[in-house]
Structure formats: structure tokens, C-alpha cells
Design a protein around this motif. Structure first.
Motif, PDB file in Angstrom:
ATOM      1  N   PHE A   5      57.360  47.475  26.380  1.00  0.00           N
ATOM      2  CA  PHE A   5      57.268  48.357  27.541  1.00  0.00           C
ATOM      3  C   PHE A   5      58.113  49.619  27.356  1.00  0.00           C
ATOM      4  N   LYS A   6      59.274  49.502  26.761  1.00  0.00           N
ATOM      5  CA  LYS A   6      60.167  50.648  26.619  1.00  0.00           C
ATOM      6  C   LYS A   6      59.615  51.714  25.685  1.00  0.00           C
ATOM      7  N   LEU A   7      58.524  51.414  24.959  1.00  0.00           N
ATOM      8  CA  LEU A   7      57.922  52.387  24.061  1.00  0.00           C
ATOM      9  C   LEU A   7      56.960  53.314  24.792  1.00  0.00           C
ATOM     10  N   ASN A   8      56.697  53.035  26.038  1.00  0.00           N
ATOM     11  CA  ASN A   8      55.754  53.816  26.822  1.00  0.00           C
ATOM     12  C   ASN A   8      56.386  55.150  27.231  1.00  0.00           C
ATOM     13  N   ASP A   9      55.789  56.252  26.810  1.00  0.00           N
ATOM     14  CA  ASP A   9      56.353  57.570  27.097  1.00  0.00           C
ATOM     15  C   ASP A   9      56.386  57.873  28.594  1.00  0.00           C
ATOM     16  N   ASN A  10      55.510  57.236  29.368  1.00  0.00           N
ATOM     17  CA  ASN A  10      55.497  57.497  30.811  1.00  0.00           C
ATOM     18  C   ASN A  10      56.783  57.069  31.496  1.00  0.00           C
ATOM     19  N   ILE A  11      57.535  56.177  30.865  1.00  0.00           N
ATOM     20  CA  ILE A  11      58.785  55.709  31.454  1.00  0.00           C
ATOM     21  C   ILE A  11      59.735  56.866  31.713  1.00  0.00           C
ATOM     22  N   LYS A  12      59.661  57.903  30.879  1.00  0.00           N
ATOM     23  CA  LYS A  12      60.575  59.039  31.003  1.00  0.00           C
ATOM     24  C   LYS A  12      60.448  59.723  32.358  1.00  0.00           C
ATOM     25  N   ASN A  13      59.332  59.566  33.012  1.00  0.00           N
ATOM     26  CA  ASN A  13      59.133  60.179  34.322  1.00  0.00           C
ATOM     27  C   ASN A  13      59.794  59.394  35.449  1.00  0.00           C
ATOM     28  N   PHE A  14      60.291  58.188  35.131  1.00  0.00           N
ATOM     29  CA  PHE A  14      60.860  57.323  36.173  1.00  0.00           C
ATOM     30  C   PHE A  14      62.219  56.764  35.737  1.00  0.00           C
ATOM     31  N   THR A  15      63.027  57.596  35.113  1.00  0.00           N
ATOM     32  CA  THR A  15      64.283  57.110  34.545  1.00  0.00           C
ATOM     33  C   THR A  15      65.227  56.543  35.594  1.00  0.00           C
ATOM     34  N   LYS A  25      65.048  50.099  34.481  1.00  0.00           N
ATOM     35  CA  LYS A  25      66.106  49.597  33.611  1.00  0.00           C
ATOM     36  C   LYS A  25      65.447  48.732  32.546  1.00  0.00           C
ATOM     37  N   THR A  26      65.688  49.065  31.281  1.00  0.00           N
ATOM     38  CA  THR A  26      65.130  48.270  30.197  1.00  0.00           C
ATOM     39  C   THR A  26      66.261  47.647  29.391  1.00  0.00           C
ATOM     40  N   PHE A  27      66.004  46.459  28.843  1.00  0.00           N
ATOM     41  CA  PHE A  27      67.000  45.726  28.066  1.00  0.00           C
ATOM     42  C   PHE A  27      66.448  45.434  26.675  1.00  0.00           C
ATOM     43  N   GLU A  34      54.481  50.615  44.108  1.00  0.00           N
ATOM     44  CA  GLU A  34      53.146  50.377  43.566  1.00  0.00           C
ATOM     45  C   GLU A  34      52.627  51.590  42.795  1.00  0.00           C
ATOM     46  N   LYS A  35      52.959  52.789  43.232  1.00  0.00           N
ATOM     47  CA  LYS A  35      52.536  53.997  42.530  1.00  0.00           C
ATOM     48  C   LYS A  35      53.129  54.048  41.124  1.00  0.00           C
ATOM     49  N   ILE A  36      54.392  53.625  41.001  1.00  0.00           N
ATOM     50  CA  ILE A  36      55.007  53.580  39.674  1.00  0.00           C
ATOM     51  C   ILE A  36      54.291  52.553  38.808  1.00  0.00           C
ATOM     52  N   PHE A  37      53.998  51.396  39.378  1.00  0.00           N
ATOM     53  CA  PHE A  37      53.298  50.347  38.634  1.00  0.00           C
ATOM     54  C   PHE A  37      51.919  50.824  38.187  1.00  0.00           C
ATOM     55  N   ASN A  38      51.226  51.496  39.057  1.00  0.00           N
ATOM     56  CA  ASN A  38      49.888  51.958  38.705  1.00  0.00           C
ATOM     57  C   ASN A  38      49.929  52.980  37.576  1.00  0.00           C
ATOM     58  N   CYS A  39      51.012  53.739  37.522  1.00  0.00           N
ATOM     59  CA  CYS A  39      51.156  54.727  36.461  1.00  0.00           C
ATOM     60  C   CYS A  39      51.511  54.068  35.132  1.00  0.00           C
ATOM     61  N   LEU A  40      52.395  53.065  35.172  1.00  0.00           N
ATOM     62  CA  LEU A  40      52.890  52.437  33.946  1.00  0.00           C
ATOM     63  C   LEU A  40      52.067  51.232  33.519  1.00  0.00           C
ATOM     64  N   ASN A  41      51.414  50.580  34.495  1.00  0.00           N
ATOM     65  CA  ASN A  41      50.560  49.421  34.232  1.00  0.00           C
ATOM     66  C   ASN A  41      51.271  48.359  33.385  1.00  0.00           C
ATOM     67  N   PRO A  42      52.430  47.886  33.810  1.00  0.00           N
ATOM     68  CA  PRO A  42      53.159  46.893  33.014  1.00  0.00           C
ATOM     69  C   PRO A  42      52.456  45.537  33.026  1.00  0.00           C
ATOM     70  N   LYS A  43      52.458  44.858  31.885  1.00  0.00           N
ATOM     71  CA  LYS A  43      51.837  43.545  31.753  1.00  0.00           C
ATOM     72  C   LYS A  43      52.890  42.535  31.324  1.00  0.00           C
ATOM     73  N   SER A  44      52.778  41.322  31.843  1.00  0.00           N
ATOM     74  CA  SER A  44      53.744  40.285  31.487  1.00  0.00           C
ATOM     75  C   SER A  44      53.234  38.930  31.942  1.00  0.00           C
ATOM     76  N   GLY A  45      53.780  37.879  31.325  1.00  0.00           N
ATOM     77  CA  GLY A  45      53.470  36.518  31.731  1.00  0.00           C
ATOM     78  C   GLY A  45      54.531  35.910  32.619  1.00  0.00           C
ATOM     79  N   ILE A  46      55.551  36.720  33.015  1.00  0.00           N
ATOM     80  CA  ILE A  46      56.596  36.236  33.914  1.00  0.00           C
ATOM     81  C   ILE A  46      57.174  37.414  34.683  1.00  0.00           C
ATOM     82  N   ALA A  47      57.420  37.227  35.972  1.00  0.00           N
ATOM     83  CA  ALA A  47      57.976  38.299  36.795  1.00  0.00           C
ATOM     84  C   ALA A  47      58.628  37.706  38.031  1.00  0.00           C
ATOM     85  N   ILE A  48      59.666  38.384  38.519  1.00  0.00           N
ATOM     86  CA  ILE A  48      60.266  38.059  39.813  1.00  0.00           C
ATOM     87  C   ILE A  48      60.373  39.351  40.612  1.00  0.00           C
TER      88      ILE A  48
END
Length: 228
Positions: free
Chosen positions: A40-50, A54-56, A73-87
Motif C-alpha cells: 500500500f505504501k507504494l501507491n503515489d496517491n498516498i502523498k495527497n493524504f499524508t 500512517k504506514t508501518f 470514504e472519499k479517501i478510501f475510494n481514491c486509494l482503494n486499499p485491499k486487505s484480508g484483515i481490518a479493524i
């Protein structure tokens, strides 16, 4: 009143976002989601939401936003993060003003422990004073839980959670991720509502029974119950 939601399974980020949206009625001033995706941290769009992200290095990431969930939700729609676990979490401020910094999820300094919490830790200042030298990034009671988990970790995740929970006075429904084992959500309950459940190829935790719609089996936790 805060709300928590967690999901293990396919499309966990989308399911968790839908889950916290079902908790909107409880009232909130901010919201956030943590998830595992080591690219996820390789996504250039992240720079718009610094300020919101928070990435680890361990592969976990957190997205937070102040205000209405549709802003998150607008941030999510822009970044479209995918994962098999979330809280995820919807927050109603009790300790610290409404802000991105005070929004959940909260995390330990090393990023290995990520926590969402519904309830109030009444003795958090006393516990915070035992964590000398620890750098806090929020004014919340919940962040203390993440720091205590890191400080008292003995190599066994559940034993550590039970020990830390024995120190807490107040109320909590906790959903916890331990980053070196990014396939499980750990749950603890005292004086705040919490339900866990499962269905075909997924598991779920939530602070409201009515917000869980797909599970085949649900368990309403009692005080001092723990779950994985």
C-alpha cells in the motif's frame, strides 16, 4: 458513544468501512480503519493524504479522518486499499478534542500493536505515568492500551492482552491486531457491548449486534471474555 468493527476475510477493508457506516447512529466526530497491505505504501496517491495516513514497515496501515464517515470514504475510494484483515472505529470524543491525531485506531510506538476501543479507561493517566520515555501521538485513553501491550509483551499475544486488561479500570470493547501475526483480530470485553461471529471464510467483531448481518454464528461476549 464509540463503535468498533473488525473483519478477517476477503474484502476486509470494504466490509469494515460498511460496518462502521452502520454504526453512524451511535454518534461520532471522527473515524478510521487499520488494515494489512505491505504494498500500500507504494501507491503515489498516498502523498495527497499524508495527514490522514500512517504506514508501518510491518505492512499495516491506518487511515483516519475527522468529521463524517463519508470524508473517510472519499479517501478510501481514491486509494482503494485491499486487505484480508481490518479493524475500524467511529469515535465520540471523551479524551482529547476531535482530530485526526485523536481518532482511532491507535498504535504502539513500534507499530506492532494496533487497537480500537469502545469505552473509557478511567485510570489511563495513572497507567500513562508508568510509561516513562514513551512518545504519545494523541491525548486519548486508548493509546495507553497499545503502549502497555508493547511494554508488557511476553511472547504470547493472548497472555499479554489478558495481563494488560487486568490493569484497566473502566469499560472496554477492544479489537486488537498484533502485526507479526497479521491474520487474527484479538478481542476483549468489559462493561461495553461486544459481539463476535463467523461465516464462510470470514470472522467479524462489532460493538453492536444489529450491525452484523452476514454471520452464520454470533456470540455476545460477557465481561472478562476474550476471543480471537
Amino acid at each position: 458513544m464509540c463503535g468498533i468493527y473488525g473483519y478477517v476475510g476477503y474484502t476486509a477493508t470494504n466490509e469494515t468501512l460498511l460496518g462502521i457506516k452502520k454504526l453512524e447512529y451511535r454518534g461520532y466526530d471522527s473515524a478510521g480503519i487499520a488494515f494489512y497491505n505491505n504494498s500500500f505504501k507504494l501507491n503515489d496517491n498516498i502523498k495527497n493524504f499524508t495527514n490522514n495516513i500512517k504506514t508501518f514497515k510491518n505492512g499495516f496501515n491506518i487511515i483516519k479522518e475527522e468529521g463524517e464517515i463519508n470524508k473517510l470514504e472519499k479517501i478510501f475510494n481514491c486509494l482503494n486499499p485491499k486487505s484480508g484483515i481490518a479493524i475500524g472505529h467511529t469515535r465520540w470524543a471523551t479524551h482529547g478534542k476531535p482530530s485526526v491525531e485523536n481518532a482511532h485506531p491507535h498504535y504502539s510506538e513500534n507499530g506492532n500493536w494496533i487497537v480500537v476501543h469502545n469505552g473509557i479507561i478511567e485510570n489511563y493517566l495513572e497507567l500513562k505515568n508508568t510509561l516513562t520515555g514513551t512518545k504519545f501521538s494523541s491525548c486519548t485513553d486508548t493509546e495507553v492500551v497499545a503502549m502497555l501491550l508493547s511494554k508488557h509483551f511476553n511472547g504470547n499475544v493472548m497472555e499479554t492482552i489478558i495481563k494488560v486488561c487486568s490493569m484497566l479500570i473502566g469499560s472496554y470493547a477492544l479489537a486488537i491486531i498484533y502485526a507479526p501475526d497479521p491474520n487474527k483480530i484479538y478481542v476483549a470485553k468489559l462493561n461495553s457491548p461486544c459481539v463476535v461471529g463467523y461465516g464462510k471464510n470470514f470472522g467479524v467483531v462489532c460493538s453492536d449486534l444489529n450491525a452484523v448481518t452476514k454471520a452464520e454464528k454470533l456470540f455476545v461476549l460477557n465481561n472478562h471474555n476474550f476471543a480471537v
